[in-house]
Design a protein around this motif. Structure first.
Motif, PDB file in Angstrom:
ATOM      1  N   SER A  98       0.829  -1.217   0.000  1.00 50.70           N
ATOM      2  CA  SER A  98       0.000   0.000   0.000  1.00 50.70           C
ATOM      3  C   SER A  98       0.859   1.261   0.000  1.00 50.70           C
ATOM      4  O   SER A  98       0.484   2.271  -0.601  1.00 50.70           O
ATOM      5  N   MET A  99       2.008   1.226   0.673  1.00 51.29           N
ATOM      6  CA  MET A  99       2.914   2.383   0.615  1.00 51.29           C
ATOM      7  C   MET A  99       3.415   2.590  -0.808  1.00 51.29           C
ATOM      8  O   MET A  99       3.466   3.714  -1.309  1.00 51.29           O
ATOM      9  N   ILE A 100       3.814   1.515  -1.475  1.00 50.47           N
ATOM     10  CA  ILE A 100       4.329   1.630  -2.848  1.00 50.47           C
ATOM     11  C   ILE A 100       3.247   2.198  -3.767  1.00 50.47           C
ATOM     12  O   ILE A 100       3.485   3.110  -4.555  1.00 50.47           O
ATOM     13  N   GLU A 101       2.047   1.659  -3.628  1.00 52.24           N
ATOM     14  CA  GLU A 101       0.928   2.136  -4.455  1.00 52.24           C
ATOM     15  C   GLU A 101       0.682   3.627  -4.224  1.00 52.24           C
ATOM     16  O   GLU A 101       0.497   4.386  -5.182  1.00 52.24           O
ATOM     17  N   THR A 102       0.720   4.046  -2.966  1.00 55.48           N
ATOM     18  CA  THR A 102       0.489   5.454  -2.628  1.00 55.48           C
ATOM     19  C   THR A 102       1.605   6.332  -3.184  1.00 55.48           C
ATOM     20  O   THR A 102       1.349   7.438  -3.681  1.00 55.48           O
ATOM     21  N   ALA A 103       2.833   5.855  -3.116  1.00 54.29           N
ATOM     22  CA  ALA A 103       3.971   6.633  -3.642  1.00 54.29           C
ATOM     23  C   ALA A 103       3.820   6.846  -5.146  1.00 54.29           C
ATOM     24  O   ALA A 103       4.111   7.939  -5.661  1.00 54.29           O
ATOM     25  N   ILE A 104       3.342   5.843  -5.861  1.00 57.04           N
ATOM     26  CA  ILE A 104       3.142   5.976  -7.312  1.00 57.04           C
ATOM     27  C   ILE A 104       2.021   6.971  -7.599  1.00 57.04           C
ATOM     28  O   ILE A 104       2.158   7.882  -8.413  1.00 57.04           O
ATOM     29  N   GLU A 105       0.919   6.812  -6.867  1.00 59.49           N
ATOM     30  CA  GLU A 105      -0.241   7.679  -7.080  1.00 59.49           C
ATOM     31  C   GLU A 105       0.076   9.146  -6.829  1.00 59.49           C
ATOM     32  O   GLU A 105      -0.266  10.016  -7.613  1.00 59.49           O
ATOM     33  N   ILE A 106       0.723   9.389  -5.697  1.00 58.29           N
ATOM     34  CA  ILE A 106       0.896  10.768  -5.248  1.00 58.29           C
ATOM     35  C   ILE A 106       1.933  11.520  -6.085  1.00 58.29           C
ATOM     36  O   ILE A 106       1.959  12.750  -6.098  1.00 58.29           O
ATOM     37  N   THR A 107       2.764  10.758  -6.797  1.00 55.00           N
ATOM     38  CA  THR A 107       3.767  11.405  -7.667  1.00 55.00           C
ATOM     39  C   THR A 107       3.373  11.293  -9.135  1.00 55.00           C
ATOM     40  O   THR A 107       4.187  11.578 -10.013  1.00 55.00           O
ATOM     41  N   ASP A 108       2.164  10.876  -9.408  1.00 51.54           N
ATOM     42  CA  ASP A 108       1.740  10.628 -10.793  1.00 51.54           C
ATOM     43  C   ASP A 108       2.729   9.735 -11.527  1.00 51.54           C
ATOM     44  O   ASP A 108       3.093  10.006 -12.682  1.00 51.54           O
ATOM     45  N   GLY A 109       3.186   8.729 -10.859  1.00 50.14           N
ATOM     46  CA  GLY A 109       4.092   7.763 -11.496  1.00 50.14           C
ATOM     47  C   GLY A 109       5.533   8.239 -11.594  1.00 50.14           C
ATOM     48  O   GLY A 109       6.377   7.556 -12.167  1.00 50.14           O
ATOM     49  N   GLN A 110       5.845   9.397 -11.014  1.00 50.53           N
ATOM     50  CA  GLN A 110       7.204   9.957 -11.147  1.00 50.53           C
ATOM     51  C   GLN A 110       8.147   9.525 -10.023  1.00 50.53           C
ATOM     52  O   GLN A 110       9.307   9.935  -9.994  1.00 50.53           O
ATOM     53  N   VAL A 111       7.643   8.730  -9.076  1.00 50.09           N
ATOM     54  CA  VAL A 111       8.480   8.325  -7.938  1.00 50.09           C
ATOM     55  C   VAL A 111       9.750   7.613  -8.437  1.00 50.09           C
ATOM     56  O   VAL A 111       9.682   6.708  -9.262  1.00 50.09           O
ATOM     57  N   PRO A 112      10.921   8.040  -7.948  1.00 45.41           N
ATOM     58  CA  PRO A 112      12.152   7.368  -8.395  1.00 45.41           C
ATOM     59  C   PRO A 112      12.256   5.934  -7.850  1.00 45.41           C
ATOM     60  O   PRO A 112      11.787   5.650  -6.745  1.00 45.41           O
ATOM     61  N   GLY A 113      12.866   5.072  -8.641  1.00 43.10           N
ATOM     62  CA  GLY A 113      13.016   3.669  -8.257  1.00 43.10           C
ATOM     63  C   GLY A 113      13.685   3.477  -6.908  1.00 43.10           C
ATOM     64  O   GLY A 113      13.311   2.591  -6.142  1.00 43.10           O
ATOM     65  N   HIS A 114      14.667   4.344  -6.586  1.00 42.44           N
ATOM     66  CA  HIS A 114      15.368   4.130  -5.316  1.00 42.44           C
ATOM     67  C   HIS A 114      14.448   4.377  -4.120  1.00 42.44           C
ATOM     68  O   HIS A 114      14.642   3.792  -3.057  1.00 42.44           O
ATOM     69  N   VAL A 115      13.430   5.239  -4.303  1.00 36.14           N
ATOM     70  CA  VAL A 115      12.468   5.467  -3.209  1.00 36.14           C
ATOM     71  C   VAL A 115      11.653   4.196  -2.969  1.00 36.14           C
ATOM     72  O   VAL A 115      11.451   3.776  -1.824  1.00 36.14           O
ATOM     73  N   ILE A 116      11.220   3.571  -4.058  1.00 30.57           N
ATOM     74  CA  ILE A 116      10.495   2.295  -3.914  1.00 30.57           C
ATOM     75  C   ILE A 116      11.410   1.267  -3.233  1.00 30.57           C
ATOM     76  O   ILE A 116      10.979   0.517  -2.357  1.00 30.57           O
ATOM     77  N   GLY A 117      12.668   1.272  -3.627  1.00 35.93           N
ATOM     78  CA  GLY A 117      13.634   0.372  -3.000  1.00 35.93           C
ATOM     79  C   GLY A 117      13.749   0.613  -1.504  1.00 35.93           C
ATOM     80  O   GLY A 117      13.833  -0.329  -0.705  1.00 35.93           O
ATOM     81  N   GLU A 118      13.719   1.879  -1.110  1.00 32.90           N
ATOM     82  CA  GLU A 118      13.800   2.219   0.325  1.00 32.90           C
ATOM     83  C   GLU A 118      12.555   1.746   1.071  1.00 32.90           C
ATOM     84  O   GLU A 118      12.630   1.339   2.232  1.00 32.90           O
ATOM     85  N   ILE A 119      11.417   1.836   0.415  1.00 32.32           N
ATOM     86  CA  ILE A 119      10.172   1.370   1.059  1.00 32.32           C
ATOM     87  C   ILE A 119      10.253  -0.142   1.286  1.00 32.32           C
ATOM     88  O   ILE A 119       9.907  -0.644   2.356  1.00 32.32           O
ATOM     89  N   ILE A 120      10.744  -0.854   0.281  1.00 31.23           N
ATOM     90  CA  ILE A 120      10.904  -2.308   0.429  1.00 31.23           C
ATOM     91  C   ILE A 120      11.882  -2.633   1.563  1.00 31.23           C
ATOM     92  O   ILE A 120      11.620  -3.519   2.387  1.00 31.23           O
ATOM     93  N   SER A 121      12.980  -1.894   1.636  1.00 36.96           N
ATOM     94  CA  SER A 121      13.940  -2.127   2.724  1.00 36.96           C
ATOM     95  C   SER A 121      13.317  -1.858   4.084  1.00 36.96           C
ATOM     96  O   SER A 121      13.563  -2.592   5.045  1.00 36.96           O
ATOM     97  N   ALA A 122      12.535  -0.798   4.172  1.00 40.35           N
ATOM     98  CA  ALA A 122      11.885  -0.471   5.447  1.00 40.35           C
ATOM     99  C   ALA A 122      10.966  -1.614   5.878  1.00 40.35           C
ATOM    100  O   ALA A 122      10.911  -1.975   7.063  1.00 40.35           O
ATOM    101  N   GLY A 123      10.263  -2.200   4.921  1.00 42.75           N
ATOM    102  CA  GLY A 123       9.389  -3.330   5.226  1.00 42.75           C
ATOM    103  C   GLY A 123      10.191  -4.529   5.730  1.00 42.75           C
ATOM    104  O   GLY A 123       9.813  -5.187   6.695  1.00 42.75           O
ATOM    105  N   LYS A 124      11.313  -4.793   5.091  1.00 42.57           N
ATOM    106  CA  LYS A 124      12.141  -5.918   5.533  1.00 42.57           C
ATOM    107  C   LYS A 124      12.690  -5.681   6.932  1.00 42.57           C
ATOM    108  O   LYS A 124      12.824  -6.627   7.718  1.00 42.57           O
ATOM    109  N   GLU A 125      13.031  -4.425   7.220  1.00 46.22           N
ATOM    110  CA  GLU A 125      13.490  -4.123   8.589  1.00 46.22           C
ATOM    111  C   GLU A 125      12.388  -4.393   9.603  1.00 46.22           C
ATOM    112  O   GLU A 125      12.648  -4.919  10.689  1.00 46.22           O
TER     113      GLU A 125
END
Lengths: 238, 238
Positions: A72-99
């Motif tokens: 849901s965080m990833i989906e929100t990041a895409i929506e709120i940036t109109d798809g402009q969210v950089p890949g490394h931000v998505i990567g950070e969200i995934i890392s935060a989840g793993k932590e």
């Protein structure tokens, strides 16, 4: 059912997250990190609102737990940036989840002593939602596993699921107490099933778990901490 | 345990995905879509290899199921593009995952008839991994729910988990048969626990489920289709 007083309690159901150990605080910390990552795109309040909308919308697809939260965080990041969210931000969200999935648990005060006091006289049943593997990991890490007669990880906590669990692992809901921090998931449906519902509030509650307390219901109880649970059960049995 | 012949079977454990209904084919279709989305960045074989690496690496964090698969696809997309993957591609991966979670199930041939034939004489126990909510949804949709005495959704299928399940829902592993398409998860650990293991191969198997068949083991059986299961059980009991 009018067992009322003089009814011997045989089974104690216990919620896990924010009842036995801290949980919501890790979601909040991750959400702050999420807000920092997207600070250039959205103000934190608006972002939190959009995330909650996504979580609500996705509950039927994903159920509860950390993986659902990350998606849901990833989906929100895409929506709120109109798809402009950089890949490394998505990567950070995934890392935060793993932590979050690797984070050591911290028992809440009084939990170990209370469960040890109750275990010789009652069947203790852990009843929780969330990711199967993650809940098993936390239970294993808690060192409390041996105190429980049964562990039920369910997709949703309803009056029906409580009825079923207390029938198969106890003597029915009428002889059971259910303890947890969520009025919506732990207390209200357990009372509806015929059990006593014990609310032990935790400082922070996820918006989707909020509900009105069933004030005045004879089987509704509220405790400031889990340490008073043995006394409460003895009072119920008197 | 040398019950060997003349042992009455009382309990039949059944795997769900690719034993009762199609599953892996939806993962493959989604993976093809994933390859199309990233066609400018990686050739399909290399992408598949990297995705499998991510799935293997993430198994301990995420467990099994569609949410885990989606998170591993997103991670792979970020890695393989050095963080340059466009947001809309991540959005498409999330949508593909939601479609998988909403996809109607398709029973495999002979499943309904076989379970109906066995249900009056045996306790049927569904034993499956994956996302809790998703597996419950598929079982509800299958219309087979009433035929099962118990449903166990577990994070990992080990000899220990089979021992426990067949002890609590049956008369122990020695009087149980476990049926599934995965040698690694359904057959080998069940045999190790003391049960008969029945392999019903499915055309396509996820690489992480592959294993060597325990050829020659007296409690190892292989069937071309689930329809021959009642006959096999009768032969075991003779």
């Amino acid at each position: 059912m009018a067992l009322g007083s003089n009814s011997r309690i045989t089974t104690v159901g216990l919620d896990a997250d924010d009842t036995l150990w801290h949980n919501e605080r890790f979601f909040r910390l991750t959400q702050e990190r999420f807000a920092d990552l997207l600070a250039d795109h959205a103000d934190p309040d608006h972002l939190a609102e959009r995330l909650l909308e996504a979580e609500r919308r996705n509950l039927g697809h994903y159920g509860f737990g950390i993986k659902a939260f990350v998606l849901s965080m990833i989906e929100t990041a895409i929506e709120i940036t109109d798809g402009q969210v950089p890949g490394h931000v998505i990567g950070e969200i995934i890392s935060a989840g793993k932590e979050m999935l690797a984070h050591p648990i911290e028992l809440l005060p009084g939990v170990a002593e209370t469960l040890e006091a109750l275990a010789p006289g009652y069947r203790l049943v852990l009843i929780t939602k969330g990711d199967l593997l993650d809940q098993e990991r936390k239970l294993a890490q808690s060192g409390l596993g041996d105190l429980f007669t049964a562990v039920e990880i369910v997709s949703e906590k309803t009056a029906g699921s409580y009825r079923e669990i207390f029938a198969s692992h106890g003597d029915g809901a009428e002889r059971a107490v259910m303890v947890g921090n969520s009025l919506r998931s732990d207390v209200i449906p357990a009372i509806e099933a015929g059990a006593h519902g014990v609310h032990v509030p935790h400082g922070i509650t996820w918006a989707l778990e909020e509900a009105e307390p069933p004030a005045g219901h004879p089987r509704f109880h509220q405790l400031a901490g889990i340490g008073s649970l043995p006394d409460l059960i003895h009072r119920i049995e008197e």
